[in-house]
Design an enzyme around this catalytic site. Structure first.
Site, PDB file in Angstrom:
ATOM      1  N   GLY A  94      12.642   4.593   5.558  1.00  0.00           N
ATOM      2  CA  GLY A  94      13.082   5.940   5.216  1.00  0.00           C
ATOM      3  C   GLY A  94      12.414   6.324   3.899  1.00  0.00           C
ATOM      4  N   ALA A  95      11.812   7.513   3.860  1.00  0.00           N
ATOM      5  CA  ALA A  95      10.942   7.854   2.730  1.00  0.00           C
ATOM      6  C   ALA A  95      11.613   7.703   1.353  1.00  0.00           C
ATOM      7  CB  ALA A  95      10.390   9.268   2.922  1.00  0.00           C
ATOM      8  N   ARG A 126       3.040   0.936   2.827  1.00  0.00           N
ATOM      9  CA  ARG A 126       3.025   1.800   4.022  1.00  0.00           C
ATOM     10  C   ARG A 126       2.363   3.116   3.593  1.00  0.00           C
ATOM     11  NH1 ARG A 126       8.490   2.523   7.191  1.00  0.00           N
ATOM     12  NH2 ARG A 126       7.058   3.175   8.855  1.00  0.00           N
ATOM     13  N   GLN A 173      15.509   3.453  15.442  1.00  0.00           N
ATOM     14  CA  GLN A 173      16.260   3.796  14.231  1.00  0.00           C
ATOM     15  C   GLN A 173      17.449   4.701  14.547  1.00  0.00           C
ATOM     16  OE1 GLN A 173      12.952   3.793  14.498  1.00  0.00           O
ATOM     17  NE2 GLN A 173      11.916   3.345  12.568  1.00  0.00           N
ATOM     18  N   ASP A 229       8.599  12.461   6.065  1.00  0.00           N
ATOM     19  CA  ASP A 229       7.929  11.426   5.265  1.00  0.00           C
ATOM     20  C   ASP A 229       6.899  12.024   4.330  1.00  0.00           C
ATOM     21  OD1 ASP A 229       8.988   9.849   7.735  1.00  0.00           O
ATOM     22  OD2 ASP A 229       8.539   8.390   6.152  1.00  0.00           O
ATOM     23  N   LYS A 241       8.991  10.844  11.806  1.00  0.00           N
ATOM     24  CA  LYS A 241       8.985   9.816  12.847  1.00  0.00           C
ATOM     25  C   LYS A 241       8.418  10.345  14.162  1.00  0.00           C
ATOM     26  CE  LYS A 241       9.811   6.395  12.602  1.00  0.00           C
ATOM     27  NZ  LYS A 241       8.726   5.370  12.399  1.00  0.00           N
TER      28      LYS A 241
HETATM   29  O1  MRU Z   1       9.417   4.298   9.975  1.00  0.00           O
HETATM   30  P1  MRU Z   1      10.637   4.764   9.235  1.00  0.00           P
HETATM   31  O2  MRU Z   1      11.914   4.281   9.824  1.00  0.00           O
HETATM   32  O3  MRU Z   1      10.529   4.480   7.753  1.00  0.00           O
HETATM   33  O4  MRU Z   1      10.605   6.349   9.408  1.00  0.00           O
HETATM   34  C1  MRU Z   1      11.585   7.102   8.760  1.00  0.00           C
HETATM   35  C2  MRU Z   1      11.547   8.545   9.108  1.00  0.00           C
HETATM   36  O5  MRU Z   1      10.695   8.999   9.816  1.00  0.00           O
HETATM   37  C3  MRU Z   1      12.588   9.406   8.474  1.00  0.00           C
HETATM   38  O6  MRU Z   1      12.881  10.500   9.300  1.00  0.00           O
HETATM   39  C4  MRU Z   1      12.054   9.955   7.148  1.00  0.00           C
HETATM   40  O7  MRU Z   1      11.569   8.918   6.335  1.00  0.00           O
HETATM   41  C5  MRU Z   1      13.086  10.696   6.405  1.00  0.00           C
HETATM   42  S1  MRU Z   1      14.311   9.636   5.712  1.00  0.00           S
HETATM   43  C6  MRU Z   1      15.391  10.560   4.827  1.00  0.00           C
END
Ligand code: MRU
Length: 360
Positions: free
Chosen positions: A54-55, A96, A201, A242, A253
């Site tokens: 999550g960002a 990442r 997720q 992100d 995502k």
């Molecule tokens: O690969 P992830 O689980 O890190 O991807 C997360 C997402 O795509 C979330 O929607 C995004 O980071 C927003 S979190 C507040």
């Protein structure tokens, strides 16, 4: 609906007894396990394996990860500490590629800490900056929730994708902060959570954290979302981000773009909730956003159980880009930004280049 205070609930990570502790999100929903990350290798592994994800949580983890690196390597001089911080900001910040918060937070801690005159001061400044990033994230989540709840006060059925709550941030979340705030205010809110293949997720994390807080949640397969939208089962789609480019194109995502297209076809509003630290003014449009491609085995198996021939060719992008034309509005800590997003984003930010700008 009565939901607990945030202090009574678990969030993705915290600085506890002078150490970085994270929830291992790969173990949910079956086991709620806390890990203490004491080496840079452990921090990078946790980020790359999505134990932390999550960002905004990635940003907080990266920021505190630099302090972990100082504690692990114990540089003898200020010179050594500064060189170490440079290397750590690069290594952790690039663990990442898509979530802009990670590199931004790591660079921010490095830039604050290198001003220190000796190793103790450098460590103190690094920790203070990392904790400031955590505190700002919590505050941003709170404000995103409040602005979003005001915008969506008559909305009851929200479709969301991936996980954008207290597991993805250090506060209430982004899209899910809107949900939590509506629920806390007594609105009869219900979440339709897409399962979010391939790493689930939505099923493993969003369904768990909403149920844990007592918020009604209904799980659906990613492929069922368009039908739910077309059938009038959804009042609004709210997702996280992100990276948001200067023109409002949004990386999130994989699968988000499809939900945005289906929402527009059904005439349902599509909101992106994110802190301003997710805006990257250095990226003009979605075409410039680097999309992480992940291991093929994530698609060839579910939770270790094979679901495809072991050598089948795979394309496994972790994110996609939703063009700004499909976005009804951005919900940020500075308020709700409406189209034309290039203009309203620019107006909400001060400074240039990497999302370090703040709201006016
Ligand atoms: O690969 P992830 O689980 O890190 O991807 C997360 C997402 O795509 C979330 O929607 C995004 O980071 C927003 S979190 C507040």
């Amino acid at each position: 609906m009565k939901i607990p205070e945030l202090a009574e609930l678990r969030v993705s990570l915290d600085w506890v007894d002078d150490h970085l502790e994270v929830i291992d999100q790969t173990r949910l929903p079956t086991d709620l396990v806390t890990l203490r990350l004491e080496t840079v290798a452990a921090v990078v592994e946790a980020i790359q394996r999505l134990r932390v994800r999550g960002a905004p949580a990635l940003g907080a983890c990266g920021a505190l990860g630099l302090v972990v690196g100082l504690d692990e390597h114990r540089p003898a001089t200020a010179e050594e500490a500064r060189a170490l911080l440079d290397g750590l900001a690069q290594r952790i910040g690039s663990a990442r590629p898509t979530a802009v918060n990670l590199g931004w937070a790591a660079r921010r801690v490095r830039d604050a800490a290198v001003a220190g005159g000796d190793t103790a001061e450098i460590r103190r400044l690094a920790l203070a900056e990392a904790l400031a990033i955590v505190a700002e994230d919590r505050q941003a989540c709170q404000l995103i929730g409040e602005h979003g709840a005001r915008e969506l006060e008559h909305v009851h059925r929200i479709l969301t994708h991936c996980n954008t709550g207290r597991l993805a941030t250090t506060g209430w979340g982004t899209a899910l902060a809107v949900v939590y705030t509506l629920a806390a205010g007594g609105a009869p809110v219900e979440v339709l959570a897409t399962e979010t293949r391939p790493l689930l997720q939505g099923a493993r994390l969003t369904a768990w954290e909403l149920a844990d807080a007592g918020v009604p949640v209904r799980l659906l397969a990613d492929g069922a979302a368009a039908s739910a939208l077309a059938a009038g089962m959804v009042d609004a789609v709210v997702v996280g981000a992100d990276r948001i480019a200067a023109n409002g194109d949004t990386a999130n995502k994989i699968g988000t773009y499809g939900h945005a297209v289906a929402a527009q076809a059904a005439g349902i509003p599509f909101y992106v909730a994110a802190p301003l630290s997710t805006v990257d003014l250095g990226t003009a449009s979605g075409a410039g956003i680097v999309i992480e491609e992940r291991d093929a085995d994530e698609l060839r198996a579910v939770q270790g159980a094979p679901t495809a021939p072991p050598s089948v060719e795979v394309w496994n992008p972790a994110f996609d880009v939703t063009p700004h034309a499909l976005v009804t509005a951005l919900i940020t800590e500075a308020g709700v930004l409406r189209p034309p997003l290039a203009r309203t984003i620019a107006a909400a930010l001060r400074g240039t280049g990497n999302g370090t700008a703040r709201a006016d």
